[in-house]
Scaffold this active site. Structure first.
Site, PDB file in Angstrom:
ATOM      1  N   ARG A  38     -48.563 -52.446 -86.668  1.00  0.00           N
ATOM      2  CA  ARG A  38     -47.638 -51.968 -87.682  1.00  0.00           C
ATOM      3  C   ARG A  38     -46.448 -51.247 -87.031  1.00  0.00           C
ATOM      4  O   ARG A  38     -45.293 -51.450 -87.406  1.00  0.00           O
ATOM      5  CB  ARG A  38     -48.374 -51.008 -88.612  1.00  0.00           C
ATOM      6  CG  ARG A  38     -47.779 -50.996 -89.992  1.00  0.00           C
ATOM      7  CD  ARG A  38     -48.724 -50.392 -90.992  1.00  0.00           C
ATOM      8  NE  ARG A  38     -48.661 -51.159 -92.230  1.00  0.00           N
ATOM      9  CZ  ARG A  38     -49.212 -50.757 -93.361  1.00  0.00           C
ATOM     10  NH1 ARG A  38     -49.896 -49.646 -93.409  1.00  0.00           N
ATOM     11  NH2 ARG A  38     -49.113 -51.482 -94.447  1.00  0.00           N
ATOM     12  N   VAL A  86     -51.095 -40.816 -95.068  1.00  0.00           N
ATOM     13  CA  VAL A  86     -52.146 -41.784 -94.758  1.00  0.00           C
ATOM     14  C   VAL A  86     -52.761 -42.297 -96.061  1.00  0.00           C
ATOM     15  O   VAL A  86     -52.552 -41.721 -97.134  1.00  0.00           O
ATOM     16  CB  VAL A  86     -53.242 -41.173 -93.853  1.00  0.00           C
ATOM     17  CG1 VAL A  86     -52.656 -40.667 -92.544  1.00  0.00           C
ATOM     18  CG2 VAL A  86     -53.995 -40.056 -94.564  1.00  0.00           C
ATOM     19  N   GLU A 161     -42.753 -49.577-105.686  1.00  0.00           N
ATOM     20  CA  GLU A 161     -42.412 -50.607-104.714  1.00  0.00           C
ATOM     21  C   GLU A 161     -41.398 -51.568-105.324  1.00  0.00           C
ATOM     22  O   GLU A 161     -41.419 -51.853-106.514  1.00  0.00           O
ATOM     23  CB  GLU A 161     -43.681 -51.335-104.264  1.00  0.00           C
ATOM     24  CG  GLU A 161     -44.531 -50.419-103.409  1.00  0.00           C
ATOM     25  CD  GLU A 161     -45.831 -51.055-102.939  1.00  0.00           C
ATOM     26  OE1 GLU A 161     -45.891 -52.298-102.848  1.00  0.00           O
ATOM     27  OE2 GLU A 161     -46.779 -50.300-102.665  1.00  0.00           O
ATOM     28  N   CYS A 272     -52.154 -48.390-106.363  1.00  0.00           N
ATOM     29  CA  CYS A 272     -52.388 -47.007-106.811  1.00  0.00           C
ATOM     30  C   CYS A 272     -52.889 -46.802-108.243  1.00  0.00           C
ATOM     31  O   CYS A 272     -53.691 -45.900-108.464  1.00  0.00           O
ATOM     32  CB  CYS A 272     -51.141 -46.187-106.580  1.00  0.00           C
ATOM     33  SG  CYS A 272     -50.798 -46.031-104.816  1.00  0.00           S
TER      34      CYS A 272
HETATM   35  P1  NAD Z   1     -50.752 -47.707 -96.521  1.00  0.00           P
HETATM   36  O1  NAD Z   1     -52.157 -48.144 -96.394  1.00  0.00           O
HETATM   37  O2  NAD Z   1     -49.656 -48.730 -96.650  1.00  0.00           O
HETATM   38  O3  NAD Z   1     -50.377 -46.798 -95.245  1.00  0.00           O
HETATM   39  C1  NAD Z   1     -51.167 -45.775 -94.756  1.00  0.00           C
HETATM   40  C2  NAD Z   1     -51.047 -45.788 -93.230  1.00  0.00           C
HETATM   41  O4  NAD Z   1     -51.724 -44.641 -92.697  1.00  0.00           O
HETATM   42  C3  NAD Z   1     -51.690 -47.008 -92.574  1.00  0.00           C
HETATM   43  O5  NAD Z   1     -50.719 -47.724 -91.822  1.00  0.00           O
HETATM   44  C4  NAD Z   1     -52.795 -46.411 -91.682  1.00  0.00           C
HETATM   45  O6  NAD Z   1     -52.972 -47.109 -90.457  1.00  0.00           O
HETATM   46  C5  NAD Z   1     -52.257 -45.017 -91.443  1.00  0.00           C
HETATM   47  N1  NAD Z   1     -53.289 -44.066 -91.019  1.00  0.00           N
HETATM   48  C6  NAD Z   1     -54.515 -43.843 -91.557  1.00  0.00           C
HETATM   49  N2  NAD Z   1     -55.147 -42.878 -90.874  1.00  0.00           N
HETATM   50  C7  NAD Z   1     -54.314 -42.464 -89.895  1.00  0.00           C
HETATM   51  C8  NAD Z   1     -54.391 -41.479 -88.859  1.00  0.00           C
HETATM   52  N3  NAD Z   1     -55.485 -40.721 -88.712  1.00  0.00           N
HETATM   53  N4  NAD Z   1     -53.343 -41.338 -88.021  1.00  0.00           N
HETATM   54  C9  NAD Z   1     -52.240 -42.107 -88.159  1.00  0.00           C
HETATM   55  N5  NAD Z   1     -52.094 -43.044 -89.125  1.00  0.00           N
HETATM   56  C10 NAD Z   1     -53.123 -43.223 -89.973  1.00  0.00           C
HETATM   57  O7  NAD Z   1     -50.694 -46.692 -97.736  1.00  0.00           O
HETATM   58  P2  NAD Z   1     -49.421 -46.336 -98.656  1.00  0.00           P
HETATM   59  O8  NAD Z   1     -49.234 -47.364 -99.697  1.00  0.00           O
HETATM   60  O9  NAD Z   1     -48.279 -45.951 -97.793  1.00  0.00           O
HETATM   61  O10 NAD Z   1     -49.999 -45.049 -99.400  1.00  0.00           O
HETATM   62  C11 NAD Z   1     -50.198 -43.843 -98.721  1.00  0.00           C
HETATM   63  C12 NAD Z   1     -50.482 -42.759 -99.736  1.00  0.00           C
HETATM   64  O11 NAD Z   1     -49.369 -42.603-100.614  1.00  0.00           O
HETATM   65  C13 NAD Z   1     -51.683 -43.016-100.646  1.00  0.00           C
HETATM   66  O12 NAD Z   1     -52.295 -41.803-100.940  1.00  0.00           O
HETATM   67  C14 NAD Z   1     -51.049 -43.582-101.908  1.00  0.00           C
HETATM   68  O13 NAD Z   1     -51.840 -43.322-103.044  1.00  0.00           O
HETATM   69  C15 NAD Z   1     -49.759 -42.804-101.982  1.00  0.00           C
HETATM   70  N6  NAD Z   1     -48.654 -43.471-102.693  1.00  0.00           N
HETATM   71  C16 NAD Z   1     -48.398 -44.811-102.493  1.00  0.00           C
HETATM   72  C17 NAD Z   1     -47.312 -45.415-103.130  1.00  0.00           C
HETATM   73  C18 NAD Z   1     -46.993 -46.878-102.943  1.00  0.00           C
HETATM   74  O14 NAD Z   1     -46.088 -47.352-103.604  1.00  0.00           O
HETATM   75  N7  NAD Z   1     -47.656 -47.621-102.091  1.00  0.00           N
HETATM   76  C19 NAD Z   1     -46.468 -44.642-103.938  1.00  0.00           C
HETATM   77  C20 NAD Z   1     -46.751 -43.286-104.106  1.00  0.00           C
HETATM   78  C21 NAD Z   1     -47.845 -42.719-103.464  1.00  0.00           C
HETATM   79  C1  UGA Z   2     -46.304 -47.049-109.463  1.00  0.00           C
HETATM   80  C2  UGA Z   2     -45.468 -45.964-110.154  1.00  0.00           C
HETATM   81  O1  UGA Z   2     -44.469 -46.602-110.957  1.00  0.00           O
HETATM   82  C3  UGA Z   2     -44.806 -45.054-109.122  1.00  0.00           C
HETATM   83  O2  UGA Z   2     -44.120 -43.999-109.780  1.00  0.00           O
HETATM   84  C4  UGA Z   2     -45.886 -44.475-108.199  1.00  0.00           C
HETATM   85  O3  UGA Z   2     -45.282 -43.696-107.183  1.00  0.00           O
HETATM   86  C5  UGA Z   2     -46.666 -45.606-107.558  1.00  0.00           C
HETATM   87  O4  UGA Z   2     -47.253 -46.431-108.602  1.00  0.00           O
HETATM   88  C6  UGA Z   2     -47.812 -45.137-106.718  1.00  0.00           C
HETATM   89  O5  UGA Z   2     -48.272 -44.033-106.854  1.00  0.00           O
HETATM   90  O6  UGA Z   2     -48.225 -45.977-105.919  1.00  0.00           O
HETATM   91  P1  UGA Z   2     -45.797 -49.375-108.311  1.00  0.00           P
HETATM   92  O7  UGA Z   2     -47.270 -49.560-108.365  1.00  0.00           O
HETATM   93  O8  UGA Z   2     -45.091 -49.628-107.031  1.00  0.00           O
HETATM   94  O9  UGA Z   2     -45.415 -47.869-108.729  1.00  0.00           O
HETATM   95  O10 UGA Z   2     -45.100 -50.324-109.380  1.00  0.00           O
HETATM   96  P2  UGA Z   2     -44.834 -50.257-110.962  1.00  0.00           P
HETATM   97  O11 UGA Z   2     -43.443 -50.667-111.193  1.00  0.00           O
HETATM   98  O12 UGA Z   2     -45.271 -48.997-111.559  1.00  0.00           O
HETATM   99  O13 UGA Z   2     -45.751 -51.432-111.478  1.00  0.00           O
HETATM  100  C7  UGA Z   2     -47.168 -51.356-111.414  1.00  0.00           C
HETATM  101  C8  UGA Z   2     -47.768 -52.544-112.124  1.00  0.00           C
HETATM  102  O14 UGA Z   2     -47.563 -52.440-113.528  1.00  0.00           O
HETATM  103  C9  UGA Z   2     -47.186 -53.902-111.697  1.00  0.00           C
HETATM  104  O15 UGA Z   2     -48.226 -54.839-111.575  1.00  0.00           O
HETATM  105  C10 UGA Z   2     -46.254 -54.248-112.842  1.00  0.00           C
HETATM  106  O16 UGA Z   2     -46.070 -55.632-112.992  1.00  0.00           O
HETATM  107  C11 UGA Z   2     -46.992 -53.639-114.023  1.00  0.00           C
HETATM  108  N1  UGA Z   2     -46.118 -53.307-115.179  1.00  0.00           N
HETATM  109  C12 UGA Z   2     -45.156 -52.365-115.047  1.00  0.00           C
HETATM  110  C13 UGA Z   2     -46.333 -53.946-116.385  1.00  0.00           C
HETATM  111  O17 UGA Z   2     -47.237 -54.803-116.518  1.00  0.00           O
HETATM  112  N2  UGA Z   2     -45.547 -53.602-117.466  1.00  0.00           N
HETATM  113  C14 UGA Z   2     -44.566 -52.672-117.375  1.00  0.00           C
HETATM  114  O18 UGA Z   2     -43.892 -52.404-118.382  1.00  0.00           O
HETATM  115  C15 UGA Z   2     -44.377 -52.030-116.141  1.00  0.00           C
END
Ligand code: NAD
Ligand code: UGA
Length: 458
Positions: A38, A86, A161, A272
């Site tokens: 990564r 993480v 995302e 999430c």
């Molecule tokens: P992810 O799995 O894409 O990334 C997490 C990274 O942390 C991985 O690359 C992993 O290798 C690394 N990692 C784990 N343990 C580690 C360590 N000890 N040292 C160094 N690196 C380490 O996860 P993500 O989607 O980025 O989500 C991370 C957090 O943020 C989660 O709690 C998730 O719920 C939250 N979150 C995610 C989103 C989203 O859109 N994906 C949005 C808001 C919040």
């Molecule tokens: C969601 C939240 O929108 C973010 O605020 C939050 O930070 C994030 O989760 C997280 O904690 O990971 P994300 O999962 O990236 O973001 O995308 P969304 O746009 O929320 O969509 C989530 C899912 O709901 C998708 O599958 C989307 O197609 C669906 N969706 C969304 C619907 O079916 N209908 C809608 O009206 C909106």
């Protein structure tokens, strides 16, 4: 200048920190991860995540005040502020399996911070964590005999995302939770200053640590709840000839309800929503609130029902069997504009179609690699076809499961001509022009609207 470290180069670390770095050239940012591949990808021309606008920002800041590394220990030692992003997946073993948060990665990180620190630091929870995790983090970090002090802050991430850059450049709000002690408040102010470089002050809100941690889970639960609510109504619409889009529009014009997050579809996905709701459910059970737990769990149950309802509709429309029939799955990503397939309804639909012995072809502009990885052994039974025309060639049905705008631009006359007749299209995102498809000759099955079918007339 402050050395600012982010542990975890995933979606959150990788898409937020470069933006902070681009606004704060006076500070030095390092993003570390234990995943070498990564980090190598973050250092290359092909970044590991597809996020509109992100490449430009990373290429602009990388090598100047933004660096990627696998040397976690060294960069912990140098940092003044550490963001922890993480992964916090659902625990799949032991107590709370299937619901509770698996905090092993998070706890390892806390211990690693402690081991490698020679100066006091601010540690920021950016991962989504159960409420009161900060307390455990404080206990681990401040149990040291080195005379160091760690202030733990909660700064949950709300980006979605596909719109991560826009969400981070222009956030609705930045939430920072901290302890109500003098040093806690000083730490909060340090983080406020960092964000205030580009975020208007009135959008940076501060709370106590627990409110901040809980607000993140609650925000996701409320968003997902709206989707499950409108999806439950889509089922009723299909029985009554009401149109779910019209209903959503009509109710959304009430300012108290609001128009966002009322798009009915095949279900919500993403890494999430399900995870965070189940963590909330587990917390409620843990605190002896079974009614509250059951209330929120229903949001997930409704989502699973919606995914399976979509597949049942396909089977029953296609004369109660899809065994041996070629079905083109338009989409693999959990939503448009991302290559992420985690918890994607597209893959749930795919698995159910395979169980019915259908011959599945997947097409997606960005998410095929991740889909193949997530499907594991099942991927061997699937054809991955980058060209949607080729995917639909010889198919009995198209199931549109991700709302990529490119799918709406396709020449459906050409697609129809190359399909087995009668040709079916199941629009799991209500993306396409259904009347036009019907005129072309398709039997069209939207979500929450009456089907348009030529079959009765025959
Ligand atoms: P992810 O799995 O894409 O990334 C997490 C990274 O942390 C991985 O690359 C992993 O290798 C690394 N990692 C784990 N343990 C580690 C360590 N000890 N040292 C160094 N690196 C380490 O996860 P993500 O989607 O980025 O989500 C991370 C957090 O943020 C989660 O709690 C998730 O719920 C939250 N979150 C995610 C989103 C989203 O859109 N994906 C949005 C808001 C919040
Ligand atoms: C969601 C939240 O929108 C973010 O605020 C939050 O930070 C994030 O989760 C997280 O904690 O990971 P994300 O999962 O990236 O973001 O995308 P969304 O746009 O929320 O969509 C989530 C899912 O709901 C998708 O599958 C989307 O197609 C669906 N969706 C969304 C619907 O079916 N209908 C809608 O009206 C909106």
């Amino acid at each position: 200048m402050t050395n600012i470290l982010c542990i975890g180069a995933g979606y959150v670390g990788g898409s937020t920190i470069p933006i902070v770095a681009s606004h704060c050239p006076q500070h030095r940012f390092v993003i570390v991860d234990i995943n070498e591949a990564r980090i190598a990808a973050w250092q290359s021309d092909k970044l590991p995540i597809y996020e509109p606008g992100l490449d430009e920002i990373v290429f602009k800041t990388r090598g100047k005040n933004l660096f990627f590394s696998t040397d976690v220990d060294k960069h912990i030692a140098e940092a003044g502020i550490i963001f922890v992003s993480v992964n916090t997946p659902t625990k799949m073993f032991g107590q709370g399996a299937g619901k509770a948060a698996d905090l092993q990665y998070w706890e390892k990180t806390a211990r690693q911070i402690l081991e490698n620190s020679t100066t006091s630091k601010i540690v920021v929870e950016k991962s989504t964590l159960p409420v009161r995790t900060g307390e455990a983090m404080e206990r681990i970090l401040n149990s040291n005999s080195k005379g160091l002090h760690f202030d733990v802050l909660s700064n949950p991430e709300f980006l979605a995302e596909g719109t991560a850059v826009r969400d981070m450049e222009n956030p609705d709000r930045i939430l920072i939770g901290g302890r109500e002690t003098e040093s806690g408040q000083k730490a909060v102010e340090t983080l406020v200053e960092l964000y205030a470089t580009w975020v208007p002050r009135e959008r940076i809100i501060t709370t106590n640590l627990w409110s901040s941690e809980l607000s993140k889970l609650v925000a996701n639960a409320f968003l997902a709840q709206r989707i499950s609510s409108i999806n439950s109504i889509s089922a009723l619409c299909e029985k009554t000839e009401a149109d779910v889009n019209e209903v959503a529009h009509a109710i959304g014009l009430d300012n108290r309800i609001g128009k966002y997050f009322l798009r009915s579809g095949v279900g919500f996905g993403g890494s999430c929503f399900k995870k965070d709701i189940l963590h909330l459910v587990y917390l409620c059970e843990h605190y002896g609130l079974p009614e509250v737990a059951a209330y929120w769990e229903q949001v997930v149950t409704m989502n699973e029902y919606q995914e399976m309802r979509f597949v049942s509709k396909m089977v029953s429309a296609m004369f109660n069997t899809i065994a041996g029939k070629r079905i083109a799955l338009f989409g693999a990503a959990f939503k448009a504009n991302t290559n992420d397939t985690r918890e994607s309804p597209a893959l749930e639909v795919c698995r159910a179609l395979l169980e019915e012995h259908a011959e599945v072809v997947i097409t997606d502009p960005h998410a095929m690699e991740n889909a193949r990885y997530d499907l594991g052994e099942l991927a061997k039974r699937i054809t991955f076809e980058p060209d949607p025309y080729a995917a639909a060639n010889g198919a009995h049905a198209i199931a549109l499961v991700t709302e990529w705008s490119q799918f709406a631009q396709l020449d459906f006359e050409k697609i129809h001509a190359a399909m087995v007749k009668p040709a079916f299209i199941f629009d799991g995102r209500n993306l396409l022009d259904h009347n036009k498809l019907y005129e072309v000759g398709f039997n069209v099955y939207p979500i929450g609207k009456p089907a348009l079918t030529h079959l009765h007339a025959q």
